[in-house]
Write a protein that holds these residues in place. Structure first.
Motif, PDB file in Angstrom:
ATOM      1  N   TYR A 170       0.411 -10.476  -3.710  1.00 58.45           N
ATOM      2  CA  TYR A 170       1.331  -9.772  -2.816  1.00 58.45           C
ATOM      3  C   TYR A 170       2.456  -9.032  -3.537  1.00 58.45           C
ATOM      4  O   TYR A 170       3.128  -8.208  -2.927  1.00 58.45           O
ATOM      5  N   ASP A 177       3.379  -1.968   3.945  1.00 59.25           N
ATOM      6  CA  ASP A 177       2.121  -2.657   3.638  1.00 59.25           C
ATOM      7  C   ASP A 177       2.382  -4.126   3.294  1.00 59.25           C
ATOM      8  O   ASP A 177       1.668  -5.024   3.765  1.00 59.25           O
ATOM      9  N   ARG A 178       3.405  -4.375   2.485  1.00 53.79           N
ATOM     10  CA  ARG A 178       3.735  -5.747   2.122  1.00 53.79           C
ATOM     11  C   ARG A 178       4.195  -6.527   3.341  1.00 53.79           C
ATOM     12  O   ARG A 178       3.753  -7.660   3.582  1.00 53.79           O
ATOM     13  N   ASP A 180       3.632  -6.002   6.590  1.00 60.53           N
ATOM     14  CA  ASP A 180       2.545  -6.240   7.551  1.00 60.53           C
ATOM     15  C   ASP A 180       1.591  -7.309   7.053  1.00 60.53           C
ATOM     16  O   ASP A 180       1.140  -8.176   7.824  1.00 60.53           O
ATOM     17  N   THR A 181       1.286  -7.263   5.755  1.00 60.33           N
ATOM     18  CA  THR A 181       0.358  -8.248   5.194  1.00 60.33           C
ATOM     19  C   THR A 181       0.946  -9.651   5.235  1.00 60.33           C
ATOM     20  O   THR A 181       0.276 -10.620   5.620  1.00 60.33           O
ATOM     21  N   ARG A 184       0.990 -11.408   8.622  1.00 56.76           N
ATOM     22  CA  ARG A 184      -0.299 -11.885   9.133  1.00 56.76           C
ATOM     23  C   ARG A 184      -0.829 -13.097   8.362  1.00 56.76           C
ATOM     24  O   ARG A 184      -1.960 -13.528   8.584  1.00 56.76           O
TER      25      ARG A 184
END
Length: 375
Positions: A170, A177-178, A180-181, A184
């Protein structure tokens, strides 16, 4: 022989001073020649404000009341006094030299506020309440951004010291992007991995919630600012946050600033004389409202990057040998003059809601229209 002396029923002129705090306010009364008459302490409630005004009126005809903190602790008393027809002025706290000389206490500060009102040293009218809603929304939106930035910084710090598997997976991600990832994630693994991933997931969700909150507040703030002063909002480079800050700085009654020079000084955009002897020069002002100064700076950067007239101005002064810092100072001073006009005069903004259907009906592309106007 007897003589009758007529009783003087003329009400004498007095001046008031108020030192305000969160729970109490101290009120002092002085005569028109500066003599101390009386002082007392009251609570910061509706009943306390009424008692304080009655205390002032009992000593004579109140000409002016100097209040320290009209936009903070003294806001309630200021509203009450103005609603009863009293003239209220903003009083700055005594400077350090005076406090070292005479000390500090609530009565001392209250009498100092009254003397400032009497002498004319303090003369600024307090801000009215018409921008109170804009101020509240602006503060809420700004605090959301600060909390979001803090959460993003925490994510970065955790990833720096995280186990290699987490950092390698990560740590290379950036921006949304970081976030959102990480939002989840389904934490799993040993105790350390589970704890670190849970913290990252919590922080990422906090970032997303704060982002949505800031966007919603900004939309409401934009509507409020546009309704309050459409001319200011439509000025080039003035966004919702910038317009809100300038309105908060000026207040809902900008006529209390008599000239555009006083507004520039309030924003810290006016050059300050720094001459001595044979040396004649000016320096940048480091005073004033620094948030308003930052708002002018943001407008300057936007115009330097995308406004054709500003770019020509920068090129002309660069060729004349001025530095970028000097040019920015000149631009901020000129923009302060323009903003002052927007704040103090009604600027009619033409309705443009129907232009898009009209352009499309004539098959004119947005690029063609921009090229036509040189934008």
């Amino acid at each position: 022989m007897t003589s009758a002396v007529a009783e003087d029923t003329t009400e004498k002129d007095v001046f008031g001073g108020v030192d305000s705090h969160a729970d109490t306010l101290h009120v002092a009364v002085i005569s028109d020649n500066g003599g101390h008459l009386a002082d007392a302490e009251f609570s910061t409630t509706a009943a306390g404000y009424a008692a304080a005004l009655a205390f002032l009126n009992a000593h004579g005809d109140v000409i002016t009341i100097g209040v320290e903190g009209t936009a903070s602790y003294g806001a309630g008393f200021t509203r009450a006094a103005r609603s009863h027809g009293h003239r209220v002025i903003e009083v700055n706290p005594p400077d350090r030299a005076e406090r070292r000389r005479i000390g500090k206490s609530d009565p001392i500060d209250a009498y100092a506020a009254a003397r400032a009102a009497l002498s004319g040293r303090a003369h600024a009218a307090p801000k009215d309440d018409t921008v109170a809603g804009i101020r509240a929304l602006h503060n809420a939106a700004r605090s959301a951004i600060k909390a979001r930035t803090a959460a993003l910084n925490q994510i970065g710090h955790i990833l720096i010291t995280a186990p290699e598997t987490i950092r390698g997976k990560y740590g290379q991600l950036k921006g949304t992007d970081r976030t959102d990832t990480l939002a989840r994630l389904r934490p799993a693994g040993d105790a350390v991995h589970t704890a670190v991933l849970t913290a990252l997931k919590s922080l990422a969700r906090r970032v997303k919630e704060l982002t949505a909150e800031h966007q919603a507040l900004t939309k409401i703030l934009d509507d409020e600012v546009t309704a309050h002063n459409p001319g200011l909002r439509s000025a080039y480079g003035v966004g919702p946050d910038t317009a809100a800050q300038l309105l908060v700085t000026a207040g809902g009654n900008p006529e209390r600033m008599r000239t555009e020079a006083s507004f520039a000084a309030l924003c810290g955009a006016a050059p300050v004389p720094a001459s001595s002897g044979r040396t004649h020069r000016h320096r940048l002002s480091r005073g004033g409202d620094r948030q308003a100064n930052a708002a002018l700076y943001r407008i300057t950067l936007v115009r330097m990057s995308s406004d054709s007239r500003t770019r020509e101005y920068v090129a002309r002064h660069t060729a004349a040998g001025r530095t970028k810092k000097e040019i920015i100072r000149l631009l901020k001073r000129a923009i302060a003059r323009e903003i002052f006009r927007c704040l103090t005069t009604t600027v009619t903004v033409p309705a443009i809601a129907d232009l898009r259907p009209l352009r499309q009906s004539k098959n004119i592309t947005l690029t063609a229209a921009a090229r036509h106007f040189g934008l």
